[in-house]
Design a protein around this motif. Structure first.
Motif, PDB file in Angstrom:
ATOM      1  N   CYS A   1      52.052  31.392 -49.036  1.00  0.00           N
ATOM      2  CA  CYS A   1      51.453  30.039 -48.843  1.00  0.00           C
ATOM      3  C   CYS A   1      49.969  30.011 -49.921  1.00  0.00           C
ATOM      4  CB  CYS A   1      50.744  29.484 -47.657  1.00  0.00           C
ATOM      5  SG  CYS A   1      49.819  30.727 -47.064  1.00  0.00           S
ATOM      6  N   CYS A   2      49.926  31.036 -50.684  1.00  0.00           N
ATOM      7  CA  CYS A   2      49.140  30.884 -51.847  1.00  0.00           C
ATOM      8  C   CYS A   2      49.297  31.383 -53.109  1.00  0.00           C
ATOM      9  CB  CYS A   2      47.834  31.974 -51.284  1.00  0.00           C
ATOM     10  SG  CYS A   2      48.169  33.602 -51.301  1.00  0.00           S
ATOM     11  N   PRO A   3      48.531  31.602 -54.002  1.00  0.00           N
ATOM     12  CA  PRO A   3      48.998  32.296 -55.493  1.00  0.00           C
ATOM     13  C   PRO A   3      49.431  33.631 -55.117  1.00  0.00           C
ATOM     14  CG  PRO A   3      47.243  30.737 -55.660  1.00  0.00           C
ATOM     15  CD  PRO A   3      47.266  30.705 -54.470  1.00  0.00           C
ATOM     16  N   VAL A   4      50.362  34.189 -55.865  1.00  0.00           N
ATOM     17  CA  VAL A   4      50.703  35.673 -55.860  1.00  0.00           C
ATOM     18  C   VAL A   4      50.624  36.182 -57.073  1.00  0.00           C
ATOM     19  CG1 VAL A   4      52.653  36.909 -55.332  1.00  0.00           C
ATOM     20  CG2 VAL A   4      52.345  34.976 -54.061  1.00  0.00           C
ATOM     21  N   LEU A   5      49.922  37.327 -57.056  1.00  0.00           N
ATOM     22  CA  LEU A   5      49.916  38.091 -58.230  1.00  0.00           C
ATOM     23  C   LEU A   5      50.714  39.333 -58.269  1.00  0.00           C
ATOM     24  CD1 LEU A   5      47.442  37.794 -60.372  1.00  0.00           C
ATOM     25  CD2 LEU A   5      46.367  39.491 -59.250  1.00  0.00           C
ATOM     26  N   VAL A   6      51.591  39.410 -59.235  1.00  0.00           N
ATOM     27  CA  VAL A   6      52.484  40.641 -59.214  1.00  0.00           C
ATOM     28  C   VAL A   6      52.107  41.422 -60.362  1.00  0.00           C
ATOM     29  CG1 VAL A   6      54.879  41.258 -59.657  1.00  0.00           C
ATOM     30  CG2 VAL A   6      54.400  39.217 -58.335  1.00  0.00           C
ATOM     31  N   VAL A   7      51.793  42.731 -59.901  1.00  0.00           N
ATOM     32  CA  VAL A   7      51.148  43.653 -60.967  1.00  0.00           C
ATOM     33  C   VAL A   7      52.115  44.501 -61.610  1.00  0.00           C
ATOM     34  CG1 VAL A   7      49.494  45.124 -61.519  1.00  0.00           C
ATOM     35  CG2 VAL A   7      48.880  43.337 -59.837  1.00  0.00           C
ATOM     36  N   LYS A   8      52.501  44.557 -62.826  1.00  0.00           N
ATOM     37  CA  LYS A   8      53.644  45.375 -63.253  1.00  0.00           C
ATOM     38  C   LYS A   8      52.865  46.828 -63.553  1.00  0.00           C
ATOM     39  CE  LYS A   8      56.343  42.096 -63.859  1.00  0.00           C
ATOM     40  NZ  LYS A   8      57.321  42.378 -64.959  1.00  0.00           N
TER      41      LYS A   8
ATOM     42  N   LEU B   1      38.237  41.358 -49.307  1.00  0.00           N
ATOM     43  CA  LEU B   1      39.462  41.995 -49.672  1.00  0.00           C
ATOM     44  C   LEU B   1      40.117  42.614 -48.327  1.00  0.00           C
ATOM     45  CD1 LEU B   1      41.568  43.181 -51.740  1.00  0.00           C
ATOM     46  CD2 LEU B   1      40.050  45.141 -51.944  1.00  0.00           C
ATOM     47  N   VAL B   2      41.191  42.251 -48.076  1.00  0.00           N
ATOM     48  CA  VAL B   2      42.118  42.646 -46.911  1.00  0.00           C
ATOM     49  C   VAL B   2      43.358  43.437 -47.510  1.00  0.00           C
ATOM     50  CG1 VAL B   2      43.316  42.210 -44.806  1.00  0.00           C
ATOM     51  CG2 VAL B   2      41.179  40.741 -45.424  1.00  0.00           C
ATOM     52  N   VAL B   3      43.458  44.775 -47.149  1.00  0.00           N
ATOM     53  CA  VAL B   3      44.522  45.640 -47.758  1.00  0.00           C
ATOM     54  C   VAL B   3      45.445  45.517 -46.457  1.00  0.00           C
ATOM     55  CG1 VAL B   3      45.221  47.780 -48.490  1.00  0.00           C
ATOM     56  CG2 VAL B   3      43.103  46.931 -48.970  1.00  0.00           C
ATOM     57  N   VAL B   4      46.810  45.099 -46.563  1.00  0.00           N
ATOM     58  CA  VAL B   4      47.809  45.164 -45.487  1.00  0.00           C
ATOM     59  C   VAL B   4      48.829  46.013 -45.902  1.00  0.00           C
ATOM     60  CG1 VAL B   4      49.625  43.718 -44.765  1.00  0.00           C
ATOM     61  CG2 VAL B   4      47.371  42.814 -44.900  1.00  0.00           C
TER      62      VAL B   4
ATOM     63  N   VAL C   1      49.395  36.539 -44.599  1.00  0.00           N
ATOM     64  CA  VAL C   1      48.742  35.634 -45.719  1.00  0.00           C
ATOM     65  C   VAL C   1      48.047  34.534 -44.913  1.00  0.00           C
ATOM     66  CG1 VAL C   1      49.118  34.447 -47.646  1.00  0.00           C
ATOM     67  CG2 VAL C   1      49.609  36.845 -47.787  1.00  0.00           C
ATOM     68  N   GLU C   2      49.125  33.827 -44.555  1.00  0.00           N
ATOM     69  CA  GLU C   2      48.641  32.574 -43.571  1.00  0.00           C
ATOM     70  C   GLU C   2      47.827  32.774 -42.852  1.00  0.00           C
ATOM     71  OE1 GLU C   2      52.818  30.499 -43.038  1.00  0.00           O
ATOM     72  OE2 GLU C   2      51.199  29.159 -42.227  1.00  0.00           O
ATOM     73  N   ARG C   3      47.875  33.759 -41.968  1.00  0.00           N
ATOM     74  CA  ARG C   3      46.601  34.056 -40.744  1.00  0.00           C
ATOM     75  C   ARG C   3      45.423  34.376 -41.422  1.00  0.00           C
ATOM     76  NH1 ARG C   3      47.309  38.986 -38.083  1.00  0.00           N
ATOM     77  NH2 ARG C   3      49.342  38.908 -38.989  1.00  0.00           N
ATOM     78  N   PHE C   4      45.292  35.076 -42.413  1.00  0.00           N
ATOM     79  CA  PHE C   4      43.836  35.202 -43.075  1.00  0.00           C
ATOM     80  C   PHE C   4      43.488  34.166 -43.981  1.00  0.00           C
ATOM     81  CE2 PHE C   4      44.013  39.268 -41.338  1.00  0.00           C
ATOM     82  CZ  PHE C   4      44.930  40.220 -41.767  1.00  0.00           C
ATOM     83  N   GLN C   5      44.226  33.125 -44.056  1.00  0.00           N
ATOM     84  CA  GLN C   5      44.020  32.167 -45.126  1.00  0.00           C
ATOM     85  C   GLN C   5      43.620  32.778 -46.551  1.00  0.00           C
ATOM     86  OE1 GLN C   5      41.625  29.063 -43.361  1.00  0.00           O
ATOM     87  NE2 GLN C   5      43.694  28.339 -42.494  1.00  0.00           N
ATOM     88  N   ALA C   6      44.548  33.408 -47.156  1.00  0.00           N
ATOM     89  CA  ALA C   6      44.160  33.898 -48.279  1.00  0.00           C
ATOM     90  C   ALA C   6      44.170  33.218 -49.399  1.00  0.00           C
ATOM     91  CB  ALA C   6      45.128  35.373 -48.515  1.00  0.00           C
TER      92      ALA C   6
END
Lengths: 183, 166
Positions: A169-176, A59-62, A134-139
């Motif tokens: 470039c990766c799936p995105v999770l949007v939390v309500k 896990l990386v918190v940005v 996200v690209e750099r970390f290859q998330a």
């Protein structure tokens, strides 16, 4: 013997380059946070529902920090705000302090749930900065709150999450936010 | 014995429900595969409950008014068959998931169908693929993923098919 050693090395290199069809590839999760409660709630949701079930997830918190120079240009003419270098410096320091506080809060939350997380600060326009991160970390997954920009920028309808859900470039999770939080 | 344990525990454990929307497009199957890869790894007790939903467009939208009623029935039957094919393909892809997975075909507009399914199943997460349209195409053609992100009450995961594999 040397032949097998070389084969092993090239095999490993292949595995690194490959996207990882193997199920064993660890999930790399990037969570974007800012000062808003919603983004912290998103992080906590991800911790409870995703990371808990993927013990090998990284896990990386940005936190995306607005570039300070963006606001102030030392223009002498036309009365545009001219900020002496000291003011720019102190603004930058205040921003960094703010970012560190936000990250600390997020990382504390991870620690509470016994999750190892690393923090990262990226500078610039949040949309692009997080996209590049996200690209750099290859998330493998990006986690966002839905009103991550805070109440004032809510008028833009969470443009950061909109932008990222279409450009990352990766799936995105949007939390309500939960109904209790939505005031 | 293990099977009994896993079927008895969901109620007690409160497995998280994941609803995945699929249609004929490759993008949605890619999204489904991604979900399976990360959330339903084979050979482990499943921690989530999977529901796969596809929307059947209403025949009224497809057939122009003033057409003989027989044609409408034909079109409806054809749309149902197309939806069934989508679900069959999804079932093949999900073959590795322990028997928990549910498959539904619901009539209606894809946007509402997915959001309603997420509510009906009390899903913690709704997964949709994205065609990766630009802003203009999205405005004109309407984006299901956009609608779901804004209107679903649960967390939404948007999975894009990568444009290029590096």
């Amino acid at each position: 013997m040397e032949g097998t050693g070389q084969a092993a090395a090239s095999g490993m290199a292949g595995a690194r380059v490959d996207d990882g069809a193997a199920g064993g590839k660890a999930l790399k999760v990037v969570a974007a946070v800012d000062a808003s409660e919603e983004s912290l709630h998103a992080l906590s949701w991800a911790l409870d529902h995703v990371v808990r079930c993927h013990p090998d997830a990284a896990l990386v918190v940005v936190h995306a920090q607005h570039a300070v120079d963006h606001f102030v240009y030392p223009v002498a003419a036309h009365g545009i705000a001219y900020a002496p270098a000291t003011a720019v410096e102190s603004m930058r320091k205040a921003q960094e302090e703010n970012s560190r506080r936000i990250l600390a809060r997020a990382l504390d939350m991870c620690k509470e749930r016994q999750v190892d997380a690393t923090g990262a600060i990226v500078e610039g326009d949040p949309k692009e900065a997080i996209c590049q991160a996200v690209e750099r970390f290859q998330a493998g997954l990006l986690v966002l709150g839905s009103r991550g920009l805070g109440r004032i920028k809510r008028a833009f309808l969470g443009s950061v999450s909109d932008y990222l859900s279409h450009h990352a470039c990766c799936p995105v999770l949007v939390v309500k936010p939960t109904k209790a939080q939505a005031k | 014995m293990a099977a009994e344990a896993s079927s008895a525990s969901p109620a007690a454990e409160g497995k998280m429900t994941v609803v995945v929307g699929v249609d004929e497009s490759d993008h949605s199957f890619h999204a489904l595969q991604r979900v399976l890869r990360h959330f339903f790894p084979p050979g482990q007790p499943q921690r989530y409950r999977l529901v796969v939903v596809t929307a059947i467009p209403t025949a009224i939208g497809v057939v122009s008014p003033g057409v003989v009623m027989d044609v409408r029935a034909f079109v409806e039957a054809d749309l149902n068959r197309a939806a069934q094919r989508v679900l069959d393909k999804a079932k093949d892809i999900c073959a590795q998931v322990a028997g928990d997975a549910e498959f539904e075909a619901v009539v209606g507009d894809a946007r509402r169908v997915l959001c309603d399914a997420a509510e009906r199943h009390h899903a913690e997460m709704l997964v949709v693929g994205s065609h990766g349209y630009g802003a203009i195409k999205r405005a004109v053609l309407g984006s299901v993923s956009d609608y779901c992100v804004h209107h679903a009450h649960c967390t939404v995961m948007i999975v894009k098919k990568p444009k290029h594999k590096n």
